[in-house]
Design a protein around this motif. Structure first.
Motif, PDB file in Angstrom:
ATOM      1  N   LYS A 203       4.291  41.936  77.955  1.00  0.00           N
ATOM      2  CA  LYS A 203       4.071  43.352  77.668  1.00  0.00           C
ATOM      3  C   LYS A 203       4.255  44.181  78.935  1.00  0.00           C
ATOM      4  O   LYS A 203       3.806  43.801  80.014  1.00  0.00           O
ATOM      5  CB  LYS A 203       2.679  43.581  77.081  1.00  0.00           C
ATOM      6  CG  LYS A 203       2.501  42.922  75.712  1.00  0.00           C
ATOM      7  CD  LYS A 203       1.191  43.334  75.057  1.00  0.00           C
ATOM      8  CE  LYS A 203       1.078  42.742  73.662  1.00  0.00           C
ATOM      9  NZ  LYS A 203      -0.159  43.191  72.970  1.00  0.00           N
TER      10      LYS A 203
ATOM     11  N   ASN B  65       0.321  49.883  75.854  1.00  0.00           N
ATOM     12  CA  ASN B  65       1.507  49.497  75.093  1.00  0.00           C
ATOM     13  C   ASN B  65       1.585  50.276  73.781  1.00  0.00           C
ATOM     14  O   ASN B  65       2.667  50.670  73.345  1.00  0.00           O
ATOM     15  CB  ASN B  65       1.486  47.989  74.822  1.00  0.00           C
ATOM     16  CG  ASN B  65       1.597  47.182  76.088  1.00  0.00           C
ATOM     17  OD1 ASN B  65       2.654  47.090  76.692  1.00  0.00           O
ATOM     18  ND2 ASN B  65       0.480  46.603  76.516  1.00  0.00           N
ATOM     19  N   ASP B  66       0.434  50.502  73.157  1.00  0.00           N
ATOM     20  CA  ASP B  66       0.420  51.305  71.931  1.00  0.00           C
ATOM     21  C   ASP B  66       0.792  52.747  72.234  1.00  0.00           C
ATOM     22  O   ASP B  66       1.557  53.385  71.485  1.00  0.00           O
ATOM     23  CB  ASP B  66      -0.963  51.246  71.283  1.00  0.00           C
ATOM     24  CG  ASP B  66      -1.295  49.873  70.723  1.00  0.00           C
ATOM     25  OD1 ASP B  66      -0.359  49.068  70.532  1.00  0.00           O
ATOM     26  OD2 ASP B  66      -2.487  49.611  70.497  1.00  0.00           O
TER      27      ASP B  66
ATOM     28  N   GLU C 232       4.548  53.234  72.796  1.00  0.00           N
ATOM     29  CA  GLU C 232       5.435  52.894  71.688  1.00  0.00           C
ATOM     30  C   GLU C 232       6.325  54.085  71.308  1.00  0.00           C
ATOM     31  O   GLU C 232       5.851  55.199  71.099  1.00  0.00           O
ATOM     32  CB  GLU C 232       4.601  52.484  70.467  1.00  0.00           C
ATOM     33  CG  GLU C 232       5.408  51.959  69.304  1.00  0.00           C
ATOM     34  CD  GLU C 232       6.020  50.603  69.573  1.00  0.00           C
ATOM     35  OE1 GLU C 232       7.095  50.307  69.012  1.00  0.00           O
ATOM     36  OE2 GLU C 232       5.420  49.835  70.357  1.00  0.00           O
ATOM     37  N   GLY C 233       7.637  53.832  71.258  1.00  0.00           N
ATOM     38  CA  GLY C 233       8.593  54.863  70.862  1.00  0.00           C
ATOM     39  C   GLY C 233       9.059  55.762  71.984  1.00  0.00           C
ATOM     40  O   GLY C 233       9.871  56.665  71.751  1.00  0.00           O
ATOM     41  N   HIS C 234       8.575  55.546  73.197  1.00  0.00           N
ATOM     42  CA  HIS C 234       8.966  56.378  74.336  1.00  0.00           C
ATOM     43  C   HIS C 234       9.770  55.547  75.328  1.00  0.00           C
ATOM     44  O   HIS C 234       9.338  54.461  75.726  1.00  0.00           O
ATOM     45  CB  HIS C 234       7.739  56.959  75.038  1.00  0.00           C
ATOM     46  CG  HIS C 234       6.884  57.834  74.165  1.00  0.00           C
ATOM     47  ND1 HIS C 234       7.298  59.079  73.755  1.00  0.00           N
ATOM     48  CD2 HIS C 234       5.655  57.626  73.616  1.00  0.00           C
ATOM     49  CE1 HIS C 234       6.344  59.632  72.995  1.00  0.00           C
ATOM     50  NE2 HIS C 234       5.341  58.759  72.894  1.00  0.00           N
TER      51      HIS C 234
ATOM     52  N   THR D 228       5.477  61.382  79.112  1.00  0.00           N
ATOM     53  CA  THR D 228       6.486  60.585  78.426  1.00  0.00           C
ATOM     54  C   THR D 228       7.919  60.970  78.772  1.00  0.00           C
ATOM     55  O   THR D 228       8.852  60.567  78.073  1.00  0.00           O
ATOM     56  CB  THR D 228       6.298  60.679  76.891  1.00  0.00           C
ATOM     57  OG1 THR D 228       6.312  62.056  76.486  1.00  0.00           O
ATOM     58  CG2 THR D 228       4.990  60.024  76.462  1.00  0.00           C
TER      59      THR D 228
END
Length: 726
Positions: A94, A138-139, A142-144, A167
């Protein structure tokens, strides 16, 4: 694939300053959203990719070595804050970690001994009994493509967690608040925040700073939990463009402290939290050239402010003042000014004070034990001893005012970062953790030295050096790192990635050049403003000394620096090109004259005290123009250069290295565009580069592979690396 380096169009822009014409052919590259600019940056990236394609296997090998030496699933040493132990975790596979806490045992003999995880704890299991995951980064990531955690703070009733994230890499953070009793996010969202987050003691208010158009932290706000950002109260607005602001809370939780500071002057305000809606008071009004900071302490049963200040000398004095507005003539000396000792910081606790200081270019921790019956309230005053030729020691996380121990960190260039607890009563150091380095690592395989180079004016410049003991006889390739600005000291530090270089037979050294703070305030003063050239000549003197002493050769010594250290590298490239076999400039501040002539650019006005104001002063204009890397590129021969930057950097804009490389290509005496000059631009990152540890390892592997090839060490595996420990 391209068969030649990209050539930027020359679009002359003429400006006049103090009667002098200045022509800039590449200022058009500043238009970040212009398709032509994007196309040029992509073309430079394509050229860099082609020119380094043959290093792909070496890059992967270096990445694998970094990974093999790193304990990927790991836990920091827990820190006690009120009724909890707080710590961070990392997980194999991770990119990011998690922040966690567990309840602390009731007070007792072992209440300040941090808990240790079970040896068989895994990624999917709690590291400690009762573990509560506060944030899993990590959550959040997510998506960035880019993610950076800013600040985080738990309210004093342990109910709320405020945290900030970025971000896109521009360091404008968004704050959210999590209710730790329910695990839910509150509707509160605060945007455009820079810096830390500070709770009021009652947990109702959150204080934060915002920036102006030039990226200067100029306002402090109070946000009432449960309200909209538009309703936030403006606590302080700083109108002087040289000053920035910040806010914190005393370790005792008694006072909120608001600082407004420039490079040379400070003014602090305080608010007694027993009356959170009371009036902020100015402790001592700003006087040009007087820097100070205050902290609350209780000495001899009396509430006082500790005042760390330079009113009596440039290397600072520790004074005491009443808990009320007090001018400098009312500060009583506790540690008088000593020109041989630079006082950097003071931490106050219920039973002792800790002073962070440096002497003879080494860091030190000084303990002042408090005693109600002692003269002046000080029962003893001594240094915490450490045995090493070169090392770095500093205060760690110590949030509790009444804690009997001091958490501190220690490292050298061979000894990995080590966390200790120092028991003030027994004067014993307890090693809590040394960062594990896998693969059979042994610090005794390496030797460290403090060397001294003589600068042209006779000043002695310290060098910290590390190399393997079993390195080949005679001169070896060497990487020389330098910074030299803002009074920031580049103290000896450990790096897992650096082992990939050392274990192939190279050495690493830090040139502690003027402009930093390694040898006190004079070291800084003699490397800024009209003395800036000392930084460059110091670096060159260190390189010459290392060659003269037989450590390396001019053909195999490389120079590296980032940001203001990138300015150093750019200046060295122009002034001393034959002394280096290659140069690495990371997010380099190489177009300093253009930047300092434009007061609308980020950070320009606050930087006048560091570099000077060339717009107002013709002498300053001439001085900066005489060393600015971009303005002084010529048709001479340069060593290979790797310039690295990020598109979203707000501190040193990408355009500076882009223009610099364009001019380097234009001035190639062979007309080939200097193919050995490379520009690598991260298209989704900021000043700190890519986000995520694996991405960062790949990024460093890229730089190291390029350097190893320059050193002649690109072939063959690194010796001495065993497999990961079982």
């Amino acid at each position: 694939m391209p068969d030649a380096p990209p050539v930027a169009d020359r679009r002359p822009l003429t400006s006049t300053h103090h009667g002098q014409q200045r022509v800039d052919d590449y200022e058009w590259l500043r238009a970040k959203d212009d398709p032509d600019v994007r196309a040029h940056l992509e073309a430079e990236n394509a050229w860099t990719q082609q020119q380094t394609a043959h290093l792909a296997d070496l890059r992967q090998t270096i990445f694998d070595e970094i990974k093999a030496r790193t304990l990927e699933t790991d836990l920091s040493v827990p820190t006690r804050q009120r009724g909890y132990w707080y710590y961070s975790r990392s997980f194999e596979g991770k990119e990011y970690g998690a922040s966690c806490r567990v309840p602390a045992a009731v007070d007792g003999p072992d209440s300040w001994t941090p808990p240790e995880p079970a040896e068989d704890s895994t990624v999917d299991q709690p590291a400690l009994p009762g573990e509560e995951v506060l944030l899993d980064l990590n959550d959040l990531a997510e998506g960035h493509e880019f993610f950076s955690m800013g600040a985080s703070a738990v309210s004093l009733d342990d109910r709320y967690l405020a945290y900030s994230t970025d971000t896109n890499g521009d360091e404008r953070y968004t704050v959210r608040v999590k209710d730790l009793t329910t695990g839910e996010l509150l509707p509160d969202v605060v945007e455009g925040v820079l810096g830390g987050l500070t709770w009021s003691p009652d947990g109702r208010d959150l204080y934060y700073a915002t920036v102006d158009a030039s990226w200067r932290a100029d306002k402090i706000w109070r946000h009432r939990i449960g309200t909209m950002q538009g309703d936030d109260e403006l606590v302080h607005a700083e109108t002087d463009g040289r000053f920035w602001v910040g806010l914190g809370r005393s370790r005792s939780d008694r006072f909120l402290l608001l600082a407004a500071g420039s490079k040379t002057t400070t003014e602090m305000r305080f608010l007694d939290t027993r009356d959170p809606d009371g009036t902020w008071q100015v402790f001592a009004e700003r006087r040009e050239g007087i820097e100070y900071e205050i902290e609350h302490a209780v000495i001899g049963g009396e509430d006082v402010f500790l005042v760390l200040h330079n009113a009596t000398g440039p290397d600072f004095e520790l004074g005491i003042a009443p808990v009320s507005p007090t001018p400098a003539d009312g500060w009583r000396a506790l540690i008088p000014h000593d020109p041989a000792v630079r006082l950097d910081n003071v931490d106050a606790f219920a039973g002792h004070l800790v002073v962070s200081q440096r002497s003879d270019s080494l860091t030190q921790l000084r303990v002042l034990e408090l005693g109600a019956d002692a003269e002046g309230g000080i029962a003893d005053d001594y240094l915490v001893p450490f045995e090493a030729e070169v090392y770095t020691v500093g205060v760690g996380s110590n949030p509790a005012f009444d804690q009997p121990t001091i958490r501190l960190g220690f490292t050298t260039m061979a000894v990995p970062p080590s966390v200790y607890d120092y028991d003030v009563a027994t004067r014993e150091l307890a090693l809590r953790r040394r960062t594990p380095v896998l693969g059979g690592y042994d610090p005794d395989d390496y030797e460290e030295h403090r060397l001294w180079a003589e600068a042209p004016d006779g000043e002695l410049v310290p060098i910290s050096l590390v190399a393997r003991r079993d390195r080949p006889a005679g001169p070896v390739p060497l990487l020389l790192y330098g910074y030299g600005a803002y009074e920031l000291s580049i103290d000896p530090y450990f790096s897992v990635a650096r082992l990939c270089m050392l274990d192939r037979g190279a050495a690493f050294a830090i040139a502690h050049v003027r402009g930093g703070g390694e040898r006190g305030r004079r070291w800084y003063d003699n490397g800024k403003l009209g003395h800036k050239r000392n930084t460059f000549s110091d670096f060159a003197a260190c390189a010459r000394h290392l060659v003269q002493e037989g450590w390396t050769t001019h053909e195999t010594i490389l120079g590296e620096g980032g940001s203001a250290g990138g300015l150093l590298i750019g200046a060295v490239a122009n002034l001393y090109p034959a002394q280096f076999g290659g140069l690495v400039a990371q997010v380099p501040f190489v177009d300093i004259l253009t930047t300092m002539l434009d007061a609308t650019l980020p950070l320009t006005v606050p930087e006048y005290d560091e570099w000077g104001n060339p717009e107002d002063d013709p002498a300053v204009f001439d001085y900066i123009a005489g060393y600015a890397p971009y303005d002084n590129v010529t048709s001479q021969e340069y060593p290979p250069i790797l310039a690295e930057t990020s598109l979203n950097d707000t501190r040193v804009l990408y355009v500076e290295p882009a223009k610099w490389v364009a001019r380097l290509r234009e001035t190639d005496p062979d007309g080939a565009g200097r193919p050995g000059v490379l520009l690598k631009t991260e298209m989704s990152a900021g000043h700190g580069g890519v986000s995520g540890r694996y991405k960062a390892w790949h990024d460093r592997a890229f730089s190291l592979a390029w350097m190893l090839e320059r050193m002649g060490l690109a072939e063959g595996p690194a010796p001495g690396l065993a497999g990961p420990a079982e």
